[in-house]
Write a protein that holds these residues in place. Structure first.
Motif, mmCIF file in Angstrom:
data_model
loop_
_atom_site.group_PDB
_atom_site.id
_atom_site.type_symbol
_atom_site.label_atom_id
_atom_site.label_comp_id
_atom_site.label_asym_id
_atom_site.label_seq_id
_atom_site.Cartn_x
_atom_site.Cartn_y
_atom_site.Cartn_z
ATOM 1 N N ALA A 16 28.183 -30.888 -26.751
ATOM 2 C CA ALA A 16 28.781 -30.108 -26.772
ATOM 3 C C ALA A 16 30.673 -29.880 -27.542
ATOM 4 N N THR A 17 30.527 -31.265 -27.848
ATOM 5 C CA THR A 17 31.984 -30.966 -28.791
ATOM 6 C C THR A 17 31.313 -30.526 -30.123
ATOM 7 N N LEU A 18 30.359 -30.883 -30.578
ATOM 8 C CA LEU A 18 29.977 -30.531 -31.178
ATOM 9 C C LEU A 18 29.855 -29.208 -31.496
ATOM 10 N N TYR A 19 29.270 -28.340 -30.888
ATOM 11 C CA TYR A 19 29.265 -26.603 -30.722
ATOM 12 C C TYR A 19 30.928 -26.837 -30.181
ATOM 13 N N HIS A 20 31.797 -27.040 -29.371
ATOM 14 C CA HIS A 20 33.121 -26.422 -29.366
ATOM 15 C C HIS A 20 33.780 -26.577 -30.691
ATOM 16 N N ALA A 28 36.029 -41.799 -18.995
ATOM 17 C CA ALA A 28 37.136 -41.990 -19.888
ATOM 18 C C ALA A 28 36.915 -41.503 -21.348
ATOM 19 N N HIS A 29 36.064 -41.664 -21.874
ATOM 20 C CA HIS A 29 35.758 -41.655 -23.357
ATOM 21 C C HIS A 29 35.478 -40.009 -22.743
ATOM 22 N N ASN A 30 34.790 -39.759 -22.851
ATOM 23 C CA ASN A 30 34.341 -38.339 -22.186
ATOM 24 C C ASN A 30 34.952 -37.814 -21.711
ATOM 25 N N TRP A 31 35.996 -37.826 -20.747
ATOM 26 C CA TRP A 31 37.321 -37.040 -20.512
ATOM 27 C C TRP A 31 38.150 -36.930 -21.645
ATOM 28 N N LEU A 32 38.518 -37.693 -22.131
ATOM 29 C CA LEU A 32 39.434 -37.593 -23.244
ATOM 30 C C LEU A 32 38.977 -36.549 -24.642
ATOM 31 N N ALA A 33 37.433 -37.098 -24.966
ATOM 32 C CA ALA A 33 36.562 -35.641 -25.506
ATOM 33 C C ALA A 33 36.718 -34.399 -25.561
ATOM 34 N N GLN A 34 36.677 -34.186 -24.124
ATOM 35 C CA GLN A 34 36.853 -32.611 -23.012
ATOM 36 C C GLN A 34 38.222 -31.947 -23.681
ATOM 37 N N ALA A 59 25.074 -29.579 -33.631
ATOM 38 C CA ALA A 59 25.287 -29.426 -31.901
ATOM 39 C C ALA A 59 22.941 -29.316 -31.623
ATOM 40 N N ILE A 60 22.938 -27.828 -32.355
ATOM 41 C CA ILE A 60 21.494 -27.797 -31.631
ATOM 42 C C ILE A 60 20.504 -28.401 -32.276
ATOM 43 N N LEU A 111 40.608 -33.405 -25.870
ATOM 44 C CA LEU A 111 39.963 -33.620 -28.313
ATOM 45 C C LEU A 111 39.919 -32.021 -27.957
ATOM 46 N N SER A 112 39.083 -31.806 -27.552
ATOM 47 C CA SER A 112 38.245 -29.755 -28.190
ATOM 48 C C SER A 112 38.860 -29.196 -27.309
ATOM 49 N N LEU A 113 39.706 -29.467 -26.429
ATOM 50 C CA LEU A 113 40.386 -28.180 -26.032
ATOM 51 C C LEU A 113 41.463 -27.505 -26.692
ATOM 52 N N ILE A 114 42.739 -28.954 -27.207
ATOM 53 C CA ILE A 114 43.863 -28.564 -27.880
ATOM 54 C C ILE A 114 43.033 -28.437 -29.450
ATOM 55 N N GLY A 115 42.089 -28.717 -29.558
ATOM 56 C CA GLY A 115 41.450 -28.563 -31.051
ATOM 57 C C GLY A 115 41.541 -29.172 -31.483
ATOM 58 N N GLU A 116 41.193 -31.038 -31.452
ATOM 59 C CA GLU A 116 41.343 -31.610 -32.566
ATOM 60 C C GLU A 116 39.812 -31.695 -31.837
ATOM 61 N N HIS A 117 38.701 -31.379 -32.841
ATOM 62 C CA HIS A 117 37.393 -31.946 -32.812
ATOM 63 C C HIS A 117 36.495 -32.543 -32.993
ATOM 64 N N GLU A 118 37.341 -33.074 -34.599
ATOM 65 C CA GLU A 118 37.020 -34.120 -35.094
ATOM 66 C C GLU A 118 37.101 -35.766 -34.378
ATOM 67 N N SER A 119 38.325 -36.007 -33.845
ATOM 68 C CA SER A 119 38.555 -37.004 -32.141
ATOM 69 C C SER A 119 37.515 -37.234 -31.729
ATOM 70 N N ALA A 120 37.637 -35.519 -30.972
ATOM 71 C CA ALA A 120 36.751 -34.920 -30.051
ATOM 72 C C ALA A 120 35.515 -35.985 -30.585
ATOM 73 N N VAL A 121 34.725 -35.091 -31.289
ATOM 74 C CA VAL A 121 32.666 -35.614 -31.355
ATOM 75 C C VAL A 121 33.279 -37.752 -31.660
ATOM 76 N N ASP A 122 33.707 -38.498 -31.807
ATOM 77 C CA ASP A 122 33.837 -39.714 -32.584
ATOM 78 C C ASP A 122 34.274 -40.015 -30.714
#
Length: 594
Positions: free
Chosen positions: A425-429, A384-390, A436-437, A392-403
């Motif tokens: 992946a979230t760091l890349y997005h 669930a945390h991974n899906w939520l990260a994806q 990310a590297i 949040l990444s999709l809608i541009g909430e990148h910092e929350s996605a990384v968390d």
């Protein structure tokens, strides 16, 4: 008597030293290239460099004793010096740090970097795989595996415990020579549930013990001898979860107790088919899982878990391009709706509904609402945390996605699929390519046989201006995919990924060759329209790209949920792309750097 300088000159020590240093430099350069090409772990190259360093004094000793013509006899002092240098070199190499995945335990571990205070460790628990003691262990593997997963699910309901993901726990299925304390250190847990299963005819014996990993103290143990029926198996799983809660003095809410004690079915054959189907689903063998899960719901139409897992399996068949989405997504929707009718609060039902909302209905507010509900019901769900990260990444909430990706890693520390891939992946997005590297490079060393880390490394290198490394990792990803023990998606999709990298770095001729072959294959098999669109984007062929995007939308291509990927940036400002996003119920600025 000749002076020291004359002796050095006669024995050519300076010439030997210069020659050795030149040769060592050349060897180091060659090894660096070979190591990069074959993905040697860092400690191998470091060890070779240390040995080369100790080779210099060894060379000087040999030169002193044999550099002068006629001095070929080996002396005792020379042997002592050489032996001492060799021992010192070996001792130095032994101190080079290695990742846990390269040590003798054979367990790939990133958890050694996780540190928690004692009060947090005290509530972190791992449910270890159950030892299979059945007379026919291979035939009964699905049952033992299923009991382990069901106990994991029940214990995860206890909100005051952090339950380590089953994926990480499975790393210790074969734990020969490892003690509980070592396992606890690898997983960063203070509690471990260990046990065994023996099936004999129509009976089953489960023996379990709860151990404090810091003291090796047994906190609770029990042995269950029951009939091999759905009712008895459910009772065993519920009692284990409740006894663990009592042993660690966890406070259970009435809702948690109800969910722990709830039985999904009383139909023995349906439950057996369900366990076998989920076994294949978890092994990514979706085609094998389908008939078994279908049999489970046919035998018990009111079995909500089976309907939910069948829906997930249909989604995976479509998302991995094993079946056309037009065939399986309607079936997934029907199965998920039936699970919702039977038990909407069930975690499996919520999981199936999220997959439907994401891949079929594209109802993004509902995706977020259900994901947050899943986490509130089961805070230990790394999925669930991974899906939520994806999301949040999709809608541009990148910092929350990384968390949330980081939280998933804490709950699943030994799983390459979440611990590294989605953090990377979230760091890349977020377009944090260097971060990310660094994350993905460590992961590629720990799991050198997995292709996903190399895929994300390839695009990170490509978009940060390092074309040679980008192509190298993209080709490695294709190579590993073709050699994989199971195929989650057709190789043509991975080759199209290689084409996007080649097009991005200017190697358009080979990219077009791959694209042409994929278009030819599309006449006879399913090839992702989304992948084809992205290759055209990177080639600068925007008209063709938008045509394939329209096709992807009509086919409900799973690649569309990757529209936050920076690889789409060349058309992100195009009005046609913004209009396309609105047809998917997505905001126009999806994927924009914020």
């Amino acid at each position: 008597m000749p002076s020291l300088f004359q002796r050095l000159k006669q024995r050519k020590l300076v010439q030997w030293a210069v020659a050795y240093l030149a040769g060592a430099w050349l060897v180091t350069e060659v090894l660096d290239v070979i190591g990069e090409r074959f993905h040697w772990p860092d400690w191998v190259l470091q060890g070779l460099i240390v040995l080369l360093a100790f080779g210099l004094p060894i060379t000087l000793v040999l030169a002193w004793y044999h550099g002068e013509k006629g001095r070929q006899r080996v002396g005792g002092l020379e042997l002592v010096l050489l032996a001492a240098l060799l021992v010192a070199g070996g001792f130095a190499v032994s101190f080079i740090p290695r990742s846990a995945g390269e040590l003798a335990t054979g367990v790939a571990s990133t958890a050694t970097t996780l540190e928690f205070p004692e009060e947090v460790l005290a509530r972190r628990i791992a449910i270890l795989p159950l030892e299979n003691l059945s007379p026919d262990p291979e035939a009964d593997e699905y049952l033992v595996d299923g009991l382990h997963e069901e106990i994991q699910t029940q214990v995860s309901i206890i909100s005051s415990l952090d339950v380590i993901s089953r994926t990480s726990a499975l790393q210790f299925k074969d734990r020969t020579g490892l003690g509980i304390r070592e396992i606890g250190n690898s997983l960063a847990v203070g509690l471990v549930l260990d046990g065994s299963v023996r099936k004999a005819g129509a009976t089953v014996r489960l023996a379990v013990q709860l151990v404090d990993t810091r003291t090796d103290r047994q906190l609770w143990a029990n042995r269950y001898d029951r009939q091999l029926t759905a009712t008895d198996l459910f009772e065993i799983q519920s009692d284990v979860a409740l006894q663990i809660a009592r042993a660690v003095e966890a406070q259970l809410t009435p809702d948690e107790i109800d969910r722990i004690e709830k039985q999904g079915t009383q139909n023995d054959q349906a439950y057996d088919a369900y366990l076998a189907g989920v076994f294949h689903l978890r092994a990514f063998e979706f085609l094998k899982a389908e008939p078994l899960l279908s049999r489970a719901v046919a035998l018990d139409p009111d079995f909500a878990n089976a309907h939910a897992q069948l829906a997930l399996n249909y989604i995976m068949l479509g998302n991995t391009n094993l079946r056309p989405t037009s065939d399986v997504f309607p079936k997934a929707l029907a199965s998920a709706e039936r699970a919702q009718e039977l038990d909407e609060a069930l975690f499996d039902t919520q999981q199936a509904l999220v997959a439907i909302n994401w891949s079929v209905e594209r109802d993004w507010p509902e995706v977020e609402r259900r994901l947050r509900r899943m986490i509130s019901q089961n805070p230990s769900s790394s999925l669930a945390h991974n899906w939520l990260a994806q999301y949040l990444s999709l809608i541009g909430e990148h910092e929350s996605a990384v968390d949330h990706a980081q939280r998933a890693w804490e709950l699943d520390p030994l799983s390459w699929g979440s611990s590294g891939i989605w953090v990377g992946a979230t760091l890349y997005h977020a377009r944090r390519y260097e971060d990310a590297i660094r994350s993905l490079a460590r992961l590629s060393e720990q799991v050198p046989g997995e292709y996903d880390p190399h895929s994300f490394l390839a695009i990170s290198y490509a978009l940060s201006g390092r074309p040679e490394l980008a192509v190298q990792h993209a080709r490695r990803a294709v190579q590993l995919h073709e050699a994989e023990r199971y195929s989650v998606e057709p190789t043509v999709s991975v080759r199209l990924f290689l084409a996007t990298i080649l097009a991005t770095v200017g190697q358009e001729a080979e990219a077009r060759d791959i694209l042409t072959e994929a278009l030819r294959l599309r006449e006879s098999e399913h090839v992702s329209a989304g992948y084809l669109a992205l290759v055209h984007v990177r080639l600068g062929e925007l008209e063709a790209a938008f045509e394939w995007l329209d096709t992807a939308r009509e086919e409900r291509d799973s690649w569309l949920f990757q529209l936050q990927d920076p690889m789409w940036d060349p058309i992100r400002a195009d009005p046609r792309f913004r209009a396309f996003l609105t047809t998917l119920n997505l905001p126009e600025d999806v994927g924009s750097a914020r």
